[in-house]
Design a protein around this motif. Sequence first.
Motif, PDB file in Angstrom:
ATOM      1  N   ARG A  65      -4.783   5.731   7.942  1.00 53.79           N
ATOM      2  CA  ARG A  65      -3.582   4.896   7.910  1.00 53.79           C
ATOM      3  C   ARG A  65      -2.677   5.217   9.098  1.00 53.79           C
ATOM      4  O   ARG A  65      -2.007   4.345   9.641  1.00 53.79           O
ATOM      5  CB  ARG A  65      -2.836   5.106   6.587  1.00 53.79           C
TER       6      ARG A  65
ATOM      7  N   MET B  50      -1.118  23.486   1.511  1.00 51.67           N
ATOM      8  CA  MET B  50      -1.012  23.588   0.054  1.00 51.67           C
ATOM      9  C   MET B  50      -0.569  22.242  -0.535  1.00 51.67           C
ATOM     10  O   MET B  50      -1.106  21.780  -1.542  1.00 51.67           O
ATOM     11  CB  MET B  50      -0.008  24.694  -0.297  1.00 51.67           C
ATOM     12  N   GLU B  51       0.394  21.602   0.144  1.00 49.69           N
ATOM     13  CA  GLU B  51       0.864  20.284  -0.308  1.00 49.69           C
ATOM     14  C   GLU B  51      -0.259  19.256  -0.190  1.00 49.69           C
ATOM     15  O   GLU B  51      -0.413  18.396  -1.057  1.00 49.69           O
ATOM     16  CB  GLU B  51       2.080  19.830   0.533  1.00 49.69           C
TER      17      GLU B  51
ATOM     18  N   TYR C 248      -0.536  17.782 -10.675  1.00 48.63           N
ATOM     19  CA  TYR C 248      -0.945  19.081 -10.120  1.00 48.63           C
ATOM     20  C   TYR C 248      -0.093  20.197 -10.723  1.00 48.63           C
ATOM     21  O   TYR C 248      -0.596  21.230 -11.144  1.00 48.63           O
ATOM     22  CB  TYR C 248      -0.779  19.041  -8.592  1.00 48.63           C
TER      23      TYR C 248
ATOM     24  N   LEU D   8       1.574   6.873  -6.484  1.00 51.83           N
ATOM     25  CA  LEU D   8       0.390   7.664  -6.846  1.00 51.83           C
ATOM     26  C   LEU D   8       0.588   9.133  -6.466  1.00 51.83           C
ATOM     27  O   LEU D   8       0.250  10.044  -7.232  1.00 51.83           O
ATOM     28  CB  LEU D   8      -0.835   7.099  -6.118  1.00 51.83           C
ATOM     29  N   GLU D   9       1.196   9.342  -5.280  1.00 54.23           N
ATOM     30  CA  GLU D   9       1.421  10.722  -4.837  1.00 54.23           C
ATOM     31  C   GLU D   9       2.394  11.445  -5.747  1.00 54.23           C
ATOM     32  O   GLU D   9       2.213  12.623  -6.061  1.00 54.23           O
ATOM     33  CB  GLU D   9       1.923  10.726  -3.398  1.00 54.23           C
TER      34      GLU D   9
ATOM     35  N   ARG E   9       0.843  -1.206   0.000  1.00 53.93           N
ATOM     36  CA  ARG E   9       0.000   0.000   0.000  1.00 53.93           C
ATOM     37  C   ARG E   9       0.877   1.254   0.000  1.00 53.93           C
ATOM     38  O   ARG E   9       0.652   2.195  -0.749  1.00 53.93           O
ATOM     39  CB  ARG E   9      -0.907   0.012   1.239  1.00 53.93           C
TER      40      ARG E   9
ATOM     41  N   THR F 288       0.460  12.268  -8.752  1.00 53.24           N
ATOM     42  CA  THR F 288      -0.532  13.314  -8.464  1.00 53.24           C
ATOM     43  C   THR F 288       0.136  14.672  -8.378  1.00 53.24           C
ATOM     44  O   THR F 288      -0.368  15.665  -8.893  1.00 53.24           O
ATOM     45  CB  THR F 288      -1.249  13.019  -7.121  1.00 53.24           C
ATOM     46  N   ARG F 289       1.319  14.696  -7.715  1.00 51.14           N
ATOM     47  CA  ARG F 289       2.030  15.969  -7.582  1.00 51.14           C
ATOM     48  C   ARG F 289       2.439  16.486  -8.967  1.00 51.14           C
ATOM     49  O   ARG F 289       2.281  17.666  -9.275  1.00 51.14           O
ATOM     50  CB  ARG F 289       3.258  15.795  -6.677  1.00 51.14           C
TER      51      ARG F 289
ATOM     52  N   LYS G 237      -2.470  19.636  -3.068  1.00 54.38           N
ATOM     53  CA  LYS G 237      -1.871  19.074  -4.282  1.00 54.38           C
ATOM     54  C   LYS G 237      -2.113  17.574  -4.357  1.00 54.38           C
ATOM     55  O   LYS G 237      -2.465  17.037  -5.386  1.00 54.38           O
ATOM     56  CB  LYS G 237      -0.344  19.295  -4.273  1.00 54.38           C
ATOM     57  N   LEU G 238      -1.907  16.917  -3.211  1.00 56.04           N
ATOM     58  CA  LEU G 238      -1.957  15.450  -3.219  1.00 56.04           C
ATOM     59  C   LEU G 238      -3.370  14.905  -3.119  1.00 56.04           C
ATOM     60  O   LEU G 238      -3.715  13.932  -3.774  1.00 56.04           O
ATOM     61  CB  LEU G 238      -1.144  14.887  -2.047  1.00 56.04           C
ATOM     62  N   TYR G 239      -4.174  15.535  -2.295  1.00 62.72           N
ATOM     63  CA  TYR G 239      -5.451  14.901  -1.973  1.00 62.72           C
ATOM     64  C   TYR G 239      -6.679  15.731  -2.322  1.00 62.72           C
ATOM     65  O   TYR G 239      -7.803  15.278  -2.121  1.00 62.72           O
ATOM     66  CB  TYR G 239      -5.502  14.570  -0.466  1.00 62.72           C
TER      67      TYR G 239
ATOM     68  N   GLU H  44       0.902   3.965  -2.887  1.00 65.54           N
ATOM     69  CA  GLU H  44       0.510   5.341  -2.526  1.00 65.54           C
ATOM     70  C   GLU H  44       1.617   6.327  -2.863  1.00 65.54           C
ATOM     71  O   GLU H  44       1.357   7.425  -3.369  1.00 65.54           O
ATOM     72  CB  GLU H  44       0.197   5.427  -1.032  1.00 65.54           C
TER      73      GLU H  44
ATOM     74  N   TYR I 295      -7.980   0.860   4.173  1.00 69.86           N
ATOM     75  CA  TYR I 295      -7.754   2.302   4.015  1.00 69.86           C
ATOM     76  C   TYR I 295      -6.545   2.567   3.129  1.00 69.86           C
ATOM     77  O   TYR I 295      -5.476   1.986   3.345  1.00 69.86           O
ATOM     78  CB  TYR I 295      -7.545   2.965   5.380  1.00 69.86           C
ATOM     79  N   VAL I 296      -6.751   3.444   2.149  1.00 69.91           N
ATOM     80  CA  VAL I 296      -5.619   3.907   1.329  1.00 69.91           C
ATOM     81  C   VAL I 296      -5.609   5.445   1.367  1.00 69.91           C
ATOM     82  O   VAL I 296      -6.663   6.078   1.393  1.00 69.91           O
ATOM     83  CB  VAL I 296      -5.687   3.401  -0.134  1.00 69.91           C
ATOM     84  N   SER I 297      -4.400   5.995   1.340  1.00 65.43           N
ATOM     85  CA  SER I 297      -4.241   7.437   1.631  1.00 65.43           C
ATOM     86  C   SER I 297      -5.081   8.374   0.770  1.00 65.43           C
ATOM     87  O   SER I 297      -5.687   9.314   1.294  1.00 65.43           O
ATOM     88  CB  SER I 297      -2.771   7.827   1.525  1.00 65.43           C
ATOM     89  N   PRO I 298      -5.114   8.204  -0.565  1.00 67.62           N
ATOM     90  CA  PRO I 298      -5.774   9.252  -1.351  1.00 67.62           C
ATOM     91  C   PRO I 298      -7.300   9.225  -1.306  1.00 67.62           C
ATOM     92  O   PRO I 298      -7.936  10.174  -1.746  1.00 67.62           O
ATOM     93  CB  PRO I 298      -5.306   8.983  -2.786  1.00 67.62           C
TER      94      PRO I 298
ATOM     95  N   ILE J  78       8.517  17.042   2.324  1.00 64.90           N
ATOM     96  CA  ILE J  78       7.840  18.225   2.882  1.00 64.90           C
ATOM     97  C   ILE J  78       8.445  18.569   4.245  1.00 64.90           C
ATOM     98  O   ILE J  78       8.787  19.723   4.507  1.00 64.90           O
ATOM     99  CB  ILE J  78       6.318  17.980   3.022  1.00 64.90           C
TER     100      ILE J  78
ATOM    101  N   LYS K 224       6.401   9.635   5.921  1.00 61.30           N
ATOM    102  CA  LYS K 224       5.771   9.347   4.623  1.00 61.30           C
ATOM    103  C   LYS K 224       6.073  10.471   3.608  1.00 61.30           C
ATOM    104  O   LYS K 224       6.147  10.222   2.416  1.00 61.30           O
ATOM    105  CB  LYS K 224       4.251   9.237   4.843  1.00 61.30           C
ATOM    106  N   HIS K 225       6.205  11.681   4.101  1.00 63.51           N
ATOM    107  CA  HIS K 225       6.431  12.824   3.196  1.00 63.51           C
ATOM    108  C   HIS K 225       7.702  13.554   3.602  1.00 63.51           C
ATOM    109  O   HIS K 225       7.662  14.719   4.008  1.00 63.51           O
ATOM    110  CB  HIS K 225       5.231  13.772   3.240  1.00 63.51           C
TER     111      HIS K 225
END
Lengths: 315, 179
Positions: free
Chosen positions: B7, B104-105, A33, A25-26, A18, A29-30, B108-110, A22, B36-39, B84, B80-81
Motif C-alpha cells: 500500500r 513488536m507493534e 493481541y 481492523l488494526e 480501505r 487486532t491490537r 501485534k498487528l500483522y 484497515e 492490496y490490503v494491509s493485514p 506509534i 497511518k500509525h
Amino acid sequence: MSEDTDYKKAYLRERRARDEVESLLEEKTRALYLANQTLERQLEQLKNQQAVLINNERMATLGTLSAGVAHELNNPLAYVAGNLESLNFYISPILQLLETVKLLEQNDLRGSELETRLVNIYLKQRLDEIADDLPELIHDTLHGCERIKAIVNDLMNFSRSNNDSFSSASLKKIIEDTLRLLHGQLKGYELTVAIEDVPNISCKEGALKQAIINLLVNAKYAVDMSHKSHKSIEVLLALGKDQDIILSISDNGVGIDADVLPRLFDPFFTTKPVGEGTGMGLAVTQAIVKEHKGKIEVHSQEGVGSQFTISFPLE
Amino acid sequence: MRGVIFRGLEELVVEAIGMQAWDELLEAHAPEGRVYVSPTSYPDEELFALAQGVADKLEKPLTDVLAIFGQSLFGFLAEKHKGISSKFASFEELVLSIDSVIHMEVKKLYNEPNLPSISAIVKDDKTIVLEYCSSRKLCFCAEGLLHGAAQFYSRKLKIEHPQCMHKGSSHCILILHLD
C-alpha cells in the motif's frame, strides 16, 4: 482517461474505504493481541496454581500413605530390633573368647588351664549355636535394613518434586514402585496385577505415581465400603488397539451412583464423609492424565464395582 | 510481505507518476484483480517485480527506487500509525527502538514472522551504527526509511553502507551521521 475524472474520485474513495476498514481492523487486532496476552498470563497463573494444587494433593496423599508405610516399616524394624537384641547376647561369649586368645598371645595361659577355659566358654556359652545363628542373624538384619531403605526411597521418590519433569520412563516400573509403596495398605485384598512390557513414554514419574495411588486408594475405599468378604482389586497394563497404552484399575467395591458419575472429576467433589477426602484426588488425577495427553474414563455399576481406564498415546 | 508495504508503494506510485501507471504495473506484475490490503500477506516476488517495474518506468536503478520508496514509506506508515510514531521524541530514540518497540507493534498487528533483525548502537552524539539482517536483503529500502525518519524529525542524515549483504556479508552495517 484524465485523473481529474470521476474515475480518480472513485479510486480515492475506495482507498479511503480501505484505510478506514484497515484502521478498524488494526484497532480490533491490537485489542485482541492485548486480550490474548492477558489470557496467556492468566493461563500461566492457572498452570502455577494447578502445580501448587497437585503438590498439595501429593502431600495429602503422603498423609494417607503414612499409616500403611509406618506399618510396612514396622515389620522389618521388628525383626531387625530382635536380631540386634540376640547379637547383643552374643557379645559377651565372643569377648571372652577374644580375651582368652589375647592371654594365649601373651603366654599367660598354657596347657590344661587354657584347655579348661576354652571348653568352659564353648560349653557354657553355647558357641556352636552362636556360630550357627550368626550368619542368619546378620543376613536377616541386612535384609530388613534393605527393605526399610527401599520403602523410604519409594516414599522420597514420590514426595520429591524434582521428579516432576518429563523424561522417558517405564510405566511398568512406575506401577510396580507404586504398588510397593501401597503394599501395606493393600494386604488382605485379592490384588491381581497383570502388567505387560510396554514401550517407555515421556512422563512425569512422580505425577503418574500420584495418579495411580489416588485410583488405588479410591478402589480400596470402595471395596472397604462394600463389606464384601471377597475384596478384589485389579491392575492391568497393556498395549491398546489405537496406538496407545491402556492402564486399568478396577475393583469390586460399592460402585458409583450414576448421578455422581458426571461430577466425579470436578474439583472439591467428594462422596467421602467430611474430613476423609479433599475432593481433589480424581480432579488432580484427571489433570495429570491430561498433562500426559492421555484420557481417563470410568465405568461403574452400583453394588458391582468400578473400572478406571487411562489411555496414554504412544510416542 | 505484508500488504501495508504494497500500500505504501501504491501511494508513492499514484502520487508520483499517476493512477494509470499503478494500474499498468498491477496489470504487468500482479495477479488479475489484485487489491492490496494491509493485514494480508503477498508474495515477496510481487513487491520486487512492482519495484523493478517502477524502476523501468522511471529509468532509474532499482536501488534508487527502493531508497525513494523507503523514504516515502516512512511518511506513509507514520501517518497511518500516529500512535506509534508519537511515542518517540527524537530520531535517535526511534532508531534505538526499532526492534523492541516498532517490530513488536508490527507483530501485534500483522503477526509478521519475517521481520528484519536490526540492532543499533550509539557511537557518539552524532553517530549511530546500525546492523541490518534480513533474508529479503532490502537494505536500500531500510536506508530510505531512515532518511524518511530523519526528515520526519527535521534532521539531516548521511548514511555510510560499508558492509552489505548484497556483497556477500552476513549482515549490513549502516553508519548514520547526524548533523
